[in-house]
Structures are given as structure tokens and as C-alpha cells.
Design an enzyme around this catalytic site. Structure first.
Site, PDB file in Angstrom:
ATOM      1  CG  HIS A   5      35.456  41.116  24.812  1.00  0.00           C
ATOM      2  ND1 HIS A   5      36.164  39.996  24.431  1.00  0.00           N
ATOM      3  CD2 HIS A   5      35.747  41.314  26.131  1.00  0.00           C
ATOM      4  CE1 HIS A   5      36.853  39.533  25.458  1.00  0.00           C
ATOM      5  NE2 HIS A   5      36.620  40.315  26.510  1.00  0.00           N
ATOM      6  CB  SER A  12      35.772  38.099  29.026  1.00  0.00           C
ATOM      7  OG  SER A  12      36.057  39.332  29.653  1.00  0.00           O
TER       8      SER A  12
END
Length: 206
Positions: free
Chosen positions: A69, A71
Site C-alpha cells: 500500500h 499513499s
């Protein structure tokens, strides 16, 4: 601008059930700090946790397979249009010797409905579906090349990063980096960037 990166690797379960597989977690944080402005601020910070299984299936060969992930943590109270995020599955195949290493890492977006589709639906047009890393060490120095291609826009997108490390003292190395292309940070994933940086490093590819 001052750019800093820190990465940590945590073995969670070694020799799973008596096998040669290991379950690992890692975390990387990349920061872009406007330290030279009158009021210094962090222009962008990227966060990247990973969970993956490692398998050293042959001498000099290592395979990592897992989920990732990435971000910039700008959801919630931040203005619309500032958040960047995506989720991926990846397979990281590394082949190395005493003084060199080659990594081929393809990836594919997953769970796009809850991440990239919301904030950056065209991110693969710029960051592509993988990268290749070449590193070579000689006389306590190291040269590395990171290539990423999106195979879009007449092969004009992607990125090229050239790094050079040399010893300073102890485990501290000097570092020079040239980056050209898209996606040096998530906030500017679709903006072309050319940068030349000088700094220090505590670790390297090999």
C-alpha cells in the site's frame, strides 16, 4: 528541498512450518522537506507498508511475493484533489553475486475501487506495472540504476534514476542521485521531474 527516506524490515515468521519461506513486513517513508524556505514545511510525505513472503530458492536468487500500500496520507480533512493512494500485489525477483545485483519487480493494482480509482485512476499510465534495478559495487563504491516504464504515451512515460555512493567514514556514505521522469513523489505522479541531489546514506542496494 531536502529529501529523506527511511526503511525498516521486520521478519515476522522465519522458516514457516520448517520450510525456507519467511513472512516479512516492511515500511518505507519518503519525505520532501522545504527546509530552505522562510517557514520550513514538509511538501509531501509518502508512506509504504508491505507484507510479503520471501523464498531464497537457489544460491544467489531470492523471490518476494506480497501486497503493498502506498499513499501520501492526505485523506480525511485535507482538501479534495490532494490524496494519492494505491494498493498492489507484487513479485520481486532478485539475482545477486558478491558485487552486483539485478531486481525485476512487476506489480499489479488491486482493490482499486477503494484507493486508486478514487484519487488517481490513471496512476499506472505513469508509474507503470513494474521496475528493474541494477546495482554494482566496486572499491567500496556503488552505482545503481532504477528503471520504470509505463508503456504508455509512445514510451515517453516512466522514470530513470541513477545513484552513486562512495565511502565517507564508518557506515556513512556520500550519495549522489539523478532522477528524471514521473512519480518521484505521489503528489506529482503525473508531472515530469528532473532532479539532481547530493547527500548521505546509511545503507545501499548490496
Amino acid at each position: 528541498e531536502l529529501m529523506g527516506q527511511m526503511s525498516f524490515l521486520f521478519p515476522l515468521w522465519q522458516d514457516i512450518l520448517g520450510s525456507h519461506f519467511t513472512l516479512n513486513a516492511s515500511y518505507t517513508q519518503l519525505m520532501f522537506w522545504q527546509v530552505y524556505s522562510k517557514s520550513p514545511f514538509f511538501r509531501e510525505t509518502n508512506y509504504e507498508p508491505r507484507l510479503f513472503i520471501s523464498w531464497p530458492f537457489h544460491k544467489g536468487w531470492l523471490l518476494n511475493i506480497g501486497v503493498d500500500h502506498q499513499s501520501n496520507g492526505r485523506g480525511g480533512v485535507y482538501p479534495d484533489g490532494m490524496e494519492r493512494s494505491w494498493n498492489r500485489v507484487f513479485a520481486d525477483l532478485a539475482f545477486s553475486g558478491e558485487s552486483w545485483m539485478v531486481i525485476c519487480e512487476p506489480w499489479a493494482p488491486i482493490l482499486t475501487r477503494w484507493s486508486s480509482d478514487l484519487h488517481n485512476p490513471d496512476i499506472t499510465d505513469y508509474l507503470g506495472y513494474g521496475r528493474v534495478v541494477f546495482a554494482y559495487k566496486f572499491h567500496q563504491q556503488e552505482v545503481s540504476i532504477v528503471l520504470r516504464h509505463a508503456f504508455k504515451g509512445d514510451f515517453s512515460r516512466g522514470a530513470f534514476q541513477l545513484g552513486y555512493e562512495f565511502p565517507l567514514f564508518g557506515k556513512l556514505s556520500g550519495y549522489i542521485q539523478w532522477f528524471s521522469g514521473y512519480g518521484q513523489s505521489l503528489i506529482e505522479y503525473n508531472h515530469y521531474t528532473n532532479t539532481l541531489g547530493f547527500g548521505v546514506a546509511l545503507s545501499n542496494w548490496i
